[in-house]
Scaffold this active site. Structure first.
Site, PDB file in Angstrom:
ATOM      1  N   GLY A 225       0.850  -1.194   0.000  1.00  0.00           N
ATOM      2  CA  GLY A 225       0.000   0.000   0.000  1.00  0.00           C
ATOM      3  C   GLY A 225       0.874   1.228   0.000  1.00  0.00           C
ATOM      4  O   GLY A 225       2.071   1.145   0.296  1.00  0.00           O
TER       5      GLY A 225
ATOM      6  N   CYS B 185       5.389  -5.924   1.421  1.00  0.00           N
ATOM      7  CA  CYS B 185       5.718  -4.495   1.467  1.00  0.00           C
ATOM      8  C   CYS B 185       5.021  -3.817   2.649  1.00  0.00           C
ATOM      9  O   CYS B 185       5.333  -4.132   3.795  1.00  0.00           O
ATOM     10  CB  CYS B 185       5.378  -3.855   0.122  1.00  0.00           C
ATOM     11  SG  CYS B 185       6.171  -2.267  -0.115  1.00  0.00           S
ATOM     12  N   TYR B 186       4.047  -2.950   2.413  1.00  0.00           N
ATOM     13  CA  TYR B 186       3.356  -2.330   3.546  1.00  0.00           C
ATOM     14  C   TYR B 186       2.757  -3.398   4.470  1.00  0.00           C
ATOM     15  O   TYR B 186       2.737  -3.230   5.691  1.00  0.00           O
ATOM     16  CB  TYR B 186       2.233  -1.403   3.046  1.00  0.00           C
ATOM     17  CG  TYR B 186       1.420  -0.776   4.171  1.00  0.00           C
ATOM     18  CD1 TYR B 186       1.808   0.421   4.760  1.00  0.00           C
ATOM     19  CD2 TYR B 186       0.265  -1.400   4.650  1.00  0.00           C
ATOM     20  CE1 TYR B 186       1.088   0.983   5.800  1.00  0.00           C
ATOM     21  CE2 TYR B 186      -0.472  -0.842   5.683  1.00  0.00           C
ATOM     22  CZ  TYR B 186      -0.060   0.348   6.254  1.00  0.00           C
ATOM     23  OH  TYR B 186      -0.786   0.900   7.285  1.00  0.00           O
TER      24      TYR B 186
ATOM     25  N   HIS C  76       7.977  -7.330  -4.193  1.00  0.00           N
ATOM     26  CA  HIS C  76       6.622  -7.631  -4.675  1.00  0.00           C
ATOM     27  C   HIS C  76       6.624  -8.935  -5.471  1.00  0.00           C
ATOM     28  O   HIS C  76       6.962  -8.936  -6.660  1.00  0.00           O
ATOM     29  CB  HIS C  76       6.109  -6.481  -5.546  1.00  0.00           C
ATOM     30  CG  HIS C  76       5.712  -5.295  -4.731  1.00  0.00           C
ATOM     31  ND1 HIS C  76       4.444  -5.125  -4.238  1.00  0.00           N
ATOM     32  CD2 HIS C  76       6.438  -4.254  -4.275  1.00  0.00           C
ATOM     33  CE1 HIS C  76       4.394  -4.014  -3.533  1.00  0.00           C
ATOM     34  NE2 HIS C  76       5.596  -3.465  -3.528  1.00  0.00           N
TER      35      HIS C  76
ATOM     36  N   GLU D 187       4.192 -10.555  -6.525  1.00  0.00           N
ATOM     37  CA  GLU D 187       3.052 -10.662  -7.440  1.00  0.00           C
ATOM     38  C   GLU D 187       3.331 -10.083  -8.821  1.00  0.00           C
ATOM     39  O   GLU D 187       2.616 -10.381  -9.767  1.00  0.00           O
ATOM     40  CB  GLU D 187       1.810  -9.992  -6.819  1.00  0.00           C
ATOM     41  CG  GLU D 187       1.847  -8.463  -6.696  1.00  0.00           C
ATOM     42  CD  GLU D 187       2.560  -7.961  -5.444  1.00  0.00           C
ATOM     43  OE1 GLU D 187       3.398  -8.698  -4.894  1.00  0.00           O
ATOM     44  OE2 GLU D 187       2.296  -6.818  -5.025  1.00  0.00           O
TER      45      GLU D 187
ATOM     46  N   ASP E 189     -18.935 -10.679 -21.123  1.00  0.00           N
ATOM     47  CA  ASP E 189     -19.435 -10.775 -19.751  1.00  0.00           C
ATOM     48  C   ASP E 189     -20.929 -11.080 -19.695  1.00  0.00           C
ATOM     49  O   ASP E 189     -21.365 -11.996 -18.988  1.00  0.00           O
ATOM     50  CB  ASP E 189     -19.143  -9.485 -18.970  1.00  0.00           C
ATOM     51  CG  ASP E 189     -17.671  -9.128 -19.029  1.00  0.00           C
ATOM     52  OD1 ASP E 189     -16.866 -10.024 -19.339  1.00  0.00           O
ATOM     53  OD2 ASP E 189     -17.332  -7.961 -18.780  1.00  0.00           O
TER      54      ASP E 189
ATOM     55  N   LYS F 129     -11.564 -11.261 -15.459  1.00  0.00           N
ATOM     56  CA  LYS F 129     -11.897 -11.421 -16.880  1.00  0.00           C
ATOM     57  C   LYS F 129     -11.359 -12.739 -17.467  1.00  0.00           C
ATOM     58  O   LYS F 129     -12.061 -13.433 -18.203  1.00  0.00           O
ATOM     59  CB  LYS F 129     -11.310 -10.236 -17.658  1.00  0.00           C
ATOM     60  CG  LYS F 129     -11.729 -10.171 -19.096  1.00  0.00           C
ATOM     61  CD  LYS F 129     -13.048  -9.464 -19.224  1.00  0.00           C
ATOM     62  CE  LYS F 129     -13.449  -9.201 -20.644  1.00  0.00           C
ATOM     63  NZ  LYS F 129     -14.672  -8.378 -20.691  1.00  0.00           N
TER      64      LYS F 129
END
Ligand code: XMP
Length: 509
Positions: free
Chosen positions: A51, A78-79, A165, A167, A223, A365
């Site tokens: 964050g 991280c945060y 990070h 991710e 969608d 998605k």
């Protein structure tokens, strides 16, 4: 399930996707979630996201520190790591040097997160603060040149912290670190598949809807098509779909949707021909925002009128996706996504009092596409490039007439044929033709021409927030241009748009 706590990171959705890619279910929850709710959800692990805040700042996001007493493994990123250190009695400080971008991570303690990895590799950092003193029971498991405490662990309690990070794709071994946390630390099972999701969702919809009717607007996009197919599997003929033909569609668009959804599904779809209404209202209108307003209003009028004809309907189906839900739930996001996801039916009269059925609200998605394939929807529809609600109206600069629509449709069809033929359709976020309000002089077969000019627009993008103009091969551009000029009467010039977003937008209006 894994819970991802959202501390406002721009990457929190990415963390969730990394988890789900491993067929492990996870949910993103705001930091102010109560400890009771977390207990109820019964997660096997918790990931605290990064964050933009600093733990010492006033109003920095916090989660109930009781999470550290649940006996559940926690991974702080991280945060999220700073929060863990701070909450458990360590200290965080503004780092002497900010670290942004690539750094070499040197591993000191491999198990469990860095198992089977080299001793050193590249990772991606983005932080101002760093941990200075660790809480009791923690050890340093990796460092970089600038950040001694780049990864930490409390092995007994199964608490882990990563300053990097994992991710983001640039972190070598990042996805593997997440996998180790899921399987070696939390003991997750890989039971989140589209088949299990679809079985569960169909049962839930059946349960919620019973023998009542559901109304649903179809746009022709992925969608709404997937959502409708899922609802149809649950309630069959009690699903009443409405497709409004606004006259601003591309060549054979309506027919393709009909073939895709009615061929093997026998779905109840009412095709409403409202072309004249839209085109009459748009006559002479050239301002883009005014075009959008008119189209939005007429859509709602037409949809409402049709919906009212379906007596006794109690539910409204929608194709809202998880990113919209996360954003609207997030303590840091705004309500804009709600407006966006509901804009097509925002005007349904309150007295209809319909309850929402949003079966895709837990999916990203790419998961919706997988689900669509699982449900047997044809690949062309599943991989369709996005098409804006106002359709070709915002791709015709200036006056919209039936004649200009037809010119654009024919050029657009050629472009799409060639893009598909070149194997580029799925690689491009969008590719289309724009009809310009200019005529230029040309010469064809010894005759002077004075005709329309069109622009080719093709972009790559991940989310439409930013986009790059696609570097289409010159011979492909040449072929498209030749075919358009030869085959479409009234076009004698083709140009190629080389503007990225920003500063441009994807559409021209
Ligand atoms: P822009 O042109 O803003 O487009 O870069 C970003 C994405 O949004 C689509 N778009 C729209 N979609 N109604 C929609 O449903 C609209 O009014 C609209 N305007 C743009 C555009 O096609 C691109 O994917």
């Amino acid at each position: 399930m894994i819970i991802v706590i959202d501390f406002g990171s721009q990457f929190n959705q990415l963390i969730a996707r990394r988890v789900r890619e491993n067929n492990v279910y996870c949910q993103v929850e705001p930091a102010d979630i109560s400890i009771e709710k977390i207990r109820e959800m019964n997660p096997v692990g918790i990931i605290l996201s990064g964050g933009p805040s600093s733990v010492y700042e006033e109003n920095s996001p916090t989660i109930d520190p009781q999470i550290f007493k649940l006996g559940v493994p926690v991974l702080g990123i991280c945060y999220g790591m700073h929060f863990m250190v701070h909450a458990l009695g360590g200290t965080i400080e503004g780092a002497d040097k900010r670290e942004y971008g690539f750094a070499e991570l040197v591993i000191k303690d491999k198990a469990p997160l860095f198992k089977d990895m080299d001793d050193k590799f590249q990772c991606w950092m983005s932080h101002g603060d760093s941990a200075k003193k660790l809480p009791e029971g923690f050890v340093i498991t990796a460092s970089t040149d600038n950040t001694e405490i780049a990864a930490i662990a409390n092995h007994d309690k199964k608490f882990y912290g990563l300053q990097l990070h994992p991710e983001v794709e640039h972190s070598v071994n990042g996805a593997l670190m997440i996998r180790h946390f899921l399987f070696d630390v939390c003991g997750c099972e890989q039971n989140w598949t589209m088949k299990s999701f679809s079985d569960g969702a169909i049962a839930q919809i059946k349960d919620a809807v019973g023998d009542k009717k559901v109304i649903m607007g179809l746009s022709g996009g992925v969608d709404s098509s997937v959502a409708a197919t899922l609802i149809h599997k649950a309630v069959g003929k009690n699903l009443h779909c409405i497709f409004v033909d606004n006259g601003l569609l591309r060549h054979r668009e309506k027919e393709q949707l009909e073939e895709s959804l009615t061929a093997n599904l026998d779905m109840n779809i009412k095709f409403v021909d409202a072309r004249e209404k839209f085109l009459t209202a748009l006559a002479g209108v050239t301002d883009p925002e005014q075009k959008r307003k008119i189209i939005g209003k007429i859509f709602i009028d037409v949809f409402d009128a049709e919906a009212k004809k379906i007596e006794g309907a109690e539910f409204l189906g929608q194709g809202t996706l998880y990113p919209d839900i996360i954003e609207s739930k997030s303590a840091f996001g705004g309500p804009t996504s709600i407006i966006k996801s509901h804009h097509n039916v925002g005007g349904l009269p309150e007295e209809m009092n319909l309850k929402l059925i949003e079966p895709l609200q837990l999916l990203f998605k790419d998961e919706v596409r997988k689900l669509g394939l699982e449900l047997g929807i044809n690949e062309d529809l599943i991989w369709r490039q996005p098409f804006p609600g106002p359709g070709l109206a915002i791709r015709i600069m200036g006056d919209i007439t039936e004649e200009r629509l037809e010119i654009l449709r024919r050029a657009d069809t050629i472009l799409l044929e060639e893009i598909r033929e070149a194997g580029l359709y799925r690689k491009l976020w969008q590719s289309f033709v724009v009809l310009l309000p200019v005529k230029s002089v040309g010469v064809m077969g010894d005759k002077r021409t004075f005709a329309n000019c069109v622009a080719i627009r093709a972009v790559t993008s991940n989310d439409a927030m930013t986009a790059d103009w696609a570097k289409l091969p010159h011979d492909l551009l040449g072929k498209i241009s030749n075919r358009i000029i030869n085959e479409v009467d009234k076009i004698n010039r083709v140009v190629f748009d080389i503007t990225s977003k920003p500063p441009g937008t994807i559409e021209w209006e």
